[in-house]
Design a protein around this motif. Structure first.
Motif, PDB file in Angstrom:
ATOM      1  N   GLY A 149       0.805  -1.213   0.000  1.00  0.00           N
ATOM      2  CA  GLY A 149       0.000   0.000   0.000  1.00  0.00           C
ATOM      3  C   GLY A 149       0.839   1.263   0.000  1.00  0.00           C
ATOM      4  N   ILE A 150       1.927   1.261   0.771  1.00  0.00           N
ATOM      5  CA  ILE A 150       2.714   2.489   0.933  1.00  0.00           C
ATOM      6  C   ILE A 150       3.751   2.694  -0.168  1.00  0.00           C
ATOM      7  CG2 ILE A 150       2.399   2.436   3.429  1.00  0.00           C
ATOM      8  CD1 ILE A 150       5.293   1.469   3.683  1.00  0.00           C
ATOM      9  N   THR A 151       4.015   1.654  -0.964  1.00  0.00           N
ATOM     10  CA  THR A 151       5.006   1.810  -2.040  1.00  0.00           C
ATOM     11  C   THR A 151       4.413   1.582  -3.429  1.00  0.00           C
ATOM     12  OG1 THR A 151       5.673  -0.509  -1.774  1.00  0.00           O
ATOM     13  CG2 THR A 151       6.968   1.157  -0.599  1.00  0.00           C
ATOM     14  N   LEU A 152       3.510   0.629  -3.544  1.00  0.00           N
ATOM     15  CA  LEU A 152       2.929   0.298  -4.850  1.00  0.00           C
ATOM     16  C   LEU A 152       1.511   0.835  -5.004  1.00  0.00           C
ATOM     17  CD1 LEU A 152       4.177  -3.409  -5.085  1.00  0.00           C
ATOM     18  CD2 LEU A 152       5.215  -1.382  -6.118  1.00  0.00           C
ATOM     19  N   GLY A 153       1.000   1.438  -3.952  1.00  0.00           N
ATOM     20  CA  GLY A 153      -0.340   2.017  -4.035  1.00  0.00           C
ATOM     21  C   GLY A 153      -1.459   1.001  -4.059  1.00  0.00           C
ATOM     22  N   ILE A 154      -1.181  -0.217  -3.586  1.00  0.00           N
ATOM     23  CA  ILE A 154      -2.192  -1.282  -3.592  1.00  0.00           C
ATOM     24  C   ILE A 154      -2.761  -1.406  -2.186  1.00  0.00           C
ATOM     25  CG2 ILE A 154      -2.628  -3.728  -4.065  1.00  0.00           C
ATOM     26  CD1 ILE A 154      -0.017  -3.569  -5.822  1.00  0.00           C
ATOM     27  N   LEU A 330       9.401   2.392   5.370  1.00  0.00           N
ATOM     28  CA  LEU A 330       9.220   2.785   3.970  1.00  0.00           C
ATOM     29  C   LEU A 330      10.524   2.643   3.188  1.00  0.00           C
ATOM     30  CD1 LEU A 330       7.486   4.057   1.716  1.00  0.00           C
ATOM     31  CD2 LEU A 330       8.190   6.303   2.566  1.00  0.00           C
ATOM     32  N   ILE A 331      11.617   3.087   3.779  1.00  0.00           N
ATOM     33  CA  ILE A 331      12.906   3.042   3.078  1.00  0.00           C
ATOM     34  C   ILE A 331      13.354   1.603   2.836  1.00  0.00           C
ATOM     35  CG2 ILE A 331      15.366   3.600   3.273  1.00  0.00           C
ATOM     36  CD1 ILE A 331      14.529   6.143   4.780  1.00  0.00           C
ATOM     37  N   THR A 332      13.231   0.751   3.850  1.00  0.00           N
ATOM     38  CA  THR A 332      13.659  -0.652   3.682  1.00  0.00           C
ATOM     39  C   THR A 332      12.757  -1.395   2.696  1.00  0.00           C
ATOM     40  OG1 THR A 332      12.400  -1.192   5.702  1.00  0.00           O
ATOM     41  CG2 THR A 332      14.780  -0.879   5.925  1.00  0.00           C
ATOM     42  N   THR A 333      11.473  -1.068   2.704  1.00  0.00           N
ATOM     43  CA  THR A 333      10.565  -1.683   1.720  1.00  0.00           C
ATOM     44  C   THR A 333      10.945  -1.251   0.311  1.00  0.00           C
ATOM     45  OG1 THR A 333       8.747  -1.702   3.325  1.00  0.00           O
ATOM     46  CG2 THR A 333       8.161  -1.929   1.009  1.00  0.00           C
ATOM     47  N   PHE A 334      11.234   0.024   0.166  1.00  0.00           N
ATOM     48  CA  PHE A 334      11.648   0.563  -1.136  1.00  0.00           C
ATOM     49  C   PHE A 334      12.944  -0.108  -1.604  1.00  0.00           C
ATOM     50  CE2 PHE A 334      14.000   3.906  -3.517  1.00  0.00           C
ATOM     51  CZ  PHE A 334      13.149   4.006  -4.610  1.00  0.00           C
TER      52      PHE A 334
END
Length: 483
Positions: A149-154, A330-334
């Protein structure tokens, strides 16, 4: 308000007014447009508005003519169940089982492909889908869903339990890609570029981030946030004097022309407006820091109370605390995504930080649940509040714009919308739904609620009521026990 800022805001609200005809918001849009027109008329030449008006209406008509009509049977997303069954979400909102269809394909009611989507147009959406599948394989549930949700907008696959805790704790904006997410990513890239002694790191970081934008699904919130961040970067690093309100007006104009002014967009613009106003407090750094935390909450309060009704008075504190953990998540997910989940160390970091982030959202809800109230205000009350705030901003008395929402919150807190001492029989799907828990469910006090089934998070979120699971009641009857 400067001439160019007043000009762009008038054109923006003119477009919004034309598009809102026939809606409850029309009268408010007319009032704002009239006030802006009057202000411009008093201070400048009215005839100067004519070219802008003609161009705006031309663009509005042109976009309406060239915007294609979306096929209702087009596949917009694919969900895979635990038994590997694929379910396609169509553009008309319906769901059908599929086998070979991809995003962008046209299918019939049985899921059979009628027409293949354009490979080039749907290249990024299908890559995004594959990336999300890999994300779910590499990171545990429900962290993977939040990460998506926070990176791919899903966001459609984020569990209701997570969404409920986030909304009630005032952290729901973290789940949608917004200016916060974009600025964190661009800021991280800029720091790396600055470390490498590359000139104008913010601008270059913004351009680098452009490559990743298609993987967000290009929701309007992400596009808005990216454009605003890009314009700010260009203004800051080129040492040119610029007005944040003017930039905000340009982004708002683009959104209005593109008919992308959803409730989320309105909340986003109001939050940014609050931040801009808070930045003007130069008397004390402490006061400015405090206002920067509170401003987005105050400026969005009229819309939140009118549209949703549920409000957490300590959400501004929760946001600051959660933000500390959210940034590394957020950074580690990215980083996991750009390394295609090949580095287990980064994947593990994303999972650990995500686990902390989700747990903190739940704990923050439990700590601040007594400050949650439900007050469904009328559109008129919220509209008048926003109108007074707007007049303060227009008259350059920006600091006074904080007063109306504060008064509104006091009014809503001490006069909440409540239903007391009632008995309800609800279906399980409604009882445990995010919509019920986060909205009307919060108005219930000391009520007896019976349901087909009750999930633990529903009981925690609706803790001011007595909730009974009918399955437990039936199972504990003496005859059933003897059997």
């Amino acid at each position: 308000m400067e001439k160019h800022t007043l000009y762009i805001f008038f054109l923006t609200f003119l477009i919004i007014t034309l598009q809102s005809f026939g809606t409850p918001y029309f009268i408010f849009c007319v009032a704002v447009t009239f006030v802006l027109l009057t202000c411009y008329w008093i201070r400048f030449k009215l005839v100067e508005l004519l070219p802008g008006i003609v161009l705006s209406i031309f663009l509005l008509i042109l976009l309406k003519l060239i915007t294609p009509i979306e096929n209702p049977q087009k596949v917009v997303w694919i969900t895979e169940n635990w038994n590997d069954e694929k379910i396609a979400l169509l553009s008309n909102g319906s769901k059908v089982p599929i086998e070979e269809a991809k995003i962008g394909d046209i299918v019939d009611e049985t899921g059979k492909v009628i027409k293949r989507g354009n490979t080039l147009i749907y290249f990024f959406p299908n890559i995004r889908y594959e990336l999300y599948k890999k994300l779910k394989e590499s990171i545990s549930f429900p962290i993977s869903e939040v990460a998506g949700g926070i990176t791919l907008g899903i966001r459609r696959e984020i569990p209701d339990s997570v969404k409920s805790y986030f909304l009630l704790s005032g952290l729901y904006p973290f789940l949608a890609i917004s200016g916060l997410h974009i600025s964190i990513v661009i800021g991280t890239i800029a720091l790396l570029l600055k470390f490498l002694r590359i000139k104008k790191p913010l601008t270059k970081a913004s351009l680098i981030a452009l490559f990743f934008m298609p993987f967000t699904g290009l929701p309007t919130s992400a596009v808005r946030a990216y454009l605003f961040t890009l314009f700010i970067s260009l203004g800051v690093e080129n040492y040119r004097k610029f007005s944040p309100f003017y930039l905000l007006g340009i982004i708002l104009f683009i959104a209005a022309i593109g008919k992308n002014l959803s409730i989320g967009a309105v909340l986003s613009f109001l939050a940014v407006t609050g931040i801009i106003v808070a930045l003007e407090f130069t008397e004390s750094k402490i006061i400015r820091s405090l206002l920067l935390a509170i401003a987005p909450v105050l400026f969005t309060a009229p819309v939140v109370l009118s549209k949703f009704g549920t409000f957490n008075l300590l959400s501004f504190i929760n946001s600051q605390i959660a933000g500390i953990i959210f940034i590394p998540f957020l950074i580690t997910t990215f980083l996991s995504e750009i390394t295609f989940f090949k580095v287990n160390f980064i994947n593990n970091l994303a999972e650990i930080t995500g686990s902390f982030f989700l747990q903190f959202s739940k704990e923050l809800f439990l700590l601040t649940k007594n400050f949650i109230f439900y007050s469904k205000l009328s559109l008129w009350i919220s509209g008048i509040t926003l109108g007074v705030m707007f007049l303060f901003l227009l008259s350059k008395k920006n600091k006074l714009s904080f007063i109306p929402p504060v008064i509104l919150l006091f009014y809503a807190f001490f006069l909440p919308t409540e239903i007391n001492n009632k008995t309800f029989l609800l279906k399980g799907y409604k009882m445990n739904s995010f919509q019920f828990i986060s909205k009307e469910g919060q108005s219930l006090r000391n009520c007896l609620i019976y349901s087909d089934y009750v999930f633990p998070y529903a009981k925690k979120c609706l803790y001011k009521n007595k909730i009974f699971d009918k399955r437990v009641i039936i199972a504990t009857k003496p005859k059933e026990v003897r059997k």
